[in-house]
Design an enzyme around this catalytic site. Sequence first.
Site, PDB file in Angstrom:
ATOM      1  N   GLU A   1       8.582  -1.688   8.751  1.00 33.04           N
ATOM      2  CA  GLU A   1       8.233  -3.076   9.122  1.00 33.04           C
ATOM      3  C   GLU A   1       8.068  -3.190  10.641  1.00 33.04           C
ATOM      4  OE1 GLU A   1       7.445  -4.789   6.667  1.00 33.04           O
ATOM      5  OE2 GLU A   1       8.768  -4.387   4.978  1.00 33.04           O
TER       6      GLU A   1
ATOM      7  N   TYR B   1       2.723 -13.408  -0.840  1.00 35.25           N
ATOM      8  CA  TYR B   1       1.611 -12.699  -0.224  1.00 35.25           C
ATOM      9  C   TYR B   1       0.796 -12.003  -1.298  1.00 35.25           C
ATOM     10  CZ  TYR B   1       3.822 -13.610   4.231  1.00 35.25           C
ATOM     11  OH  TYR B   1       4.364 -14.242   5.315  1.00 35.25           O
TER      12      TYR B   1
ATOM     13  N   CYS C   1       0.824  -1.213   0.000  1.00 30.31           N
ATOM     14  CA  CYS C   1       0.000   0.000   0.000  1.00 30.31           C
ATOM     15  C   CYS C   1       0.853   1.256   0.000  1.00 30.31           C
ATOM     16  CB  CYS C   1      -0.968   0.005   1.176  1.00 30.31           C
ATOM     17  SG  CYS C   1      -0.169   0.370   2.744  1.00 30.31           S
ATOM     18  N   GLY C   2       2.154   1.096  -0.154  1.00 28.02           N
ATOM     19  CA  GLY C   2       3.012   2.276  -0.276  1.00 28.02           C
ATOM     20  C   GLY C   2       3.613   2.771   1.023  1.00 28.02           C
TER      21      GLY C   2
ATOM     22  N   VAL D   1       5.281 -14.996  11.228  1.00 30.37           N
ATOM     23  CA  VAL D   1       6.244 -14.268  10.425  1.00 30.37           C
ATOM     24  C   VAL D   1       6.994 -15.212   9.493  1.00 30.37           C
ATOM     25  CG1 VAL D   1       8.291 -12.806  10.446  1.00 30.37           C
ATOM     26  CG2 VAL D   1       6.525 -12.512  12.201  1.00 30.37           C
TER      27      VAL D   1
END
Length: 224
Positions: A87, A184, A13-14, A170
């Site tokens: 992240e 993903y 999503c940037g 994760v």
Amino acid sequence: MPELVFFSGTMDCGKSTLALQIEHNRSARGLEGMIFARDDRAGAGKLSSRLGLVTEAIEVADELDFYAHLVDHLSQGGRADYVIVDEAQFLAPEQIDQLARVVDDLGLDVFAFGITTDFRTKLFPGSQRLVELADRIEVLQVEALCWCGARATHNARTVGGHMVVEGAQVVVGDVNQAPDEVGYEVLCRRHHRRRMTAAAAHASALSPDVLPLDGDTVGTLERS
Ligand SMILES: [Zn+2]
């Protein structure tokens, strides 16, 4: 007033692009940031975006204490006017508490970027702590789209092209991954619930034996 801001959104999503934009805008005004990243697609010690931009970053280890790191840096005459963490969903809750302390006790803005929920639609522990502690939460306006064109709000994990809903929280992977690897894909909630990735939708549209809603109609009924 310095702030702890959580920029949240799905994958793709940037987020990293915005992190780099904030870094650019502030360094253009003569400010110096301390940039942290973890498991970036460009490798350790990098913060990169899919649009091809990249900058150096400090790779976050499990045992990193953000507050102690900043205090060390500043007490040795180093400079830091703000902090960027990419992240941030991968951080431990204690590390989010350390970031809040950086804001409150050191007076620095902290901009944390992360995915809110994992592939099972559960909150990442780091993101949960950010929701609890952040002064402000910004849901990113650059909206990722599901294959159907609806707004993508959920992250799906795929293995060999098939959506999975069990596994470790994760596992590093990326969108547009090669088949057989963990990848993903961002989906709308409807298609996340139906486990209908772009590939699955394409396959069911092509196969005369399988109706598009066959199988997941049952799942929908079970959940209602
Ligand atoms: Zn959809």
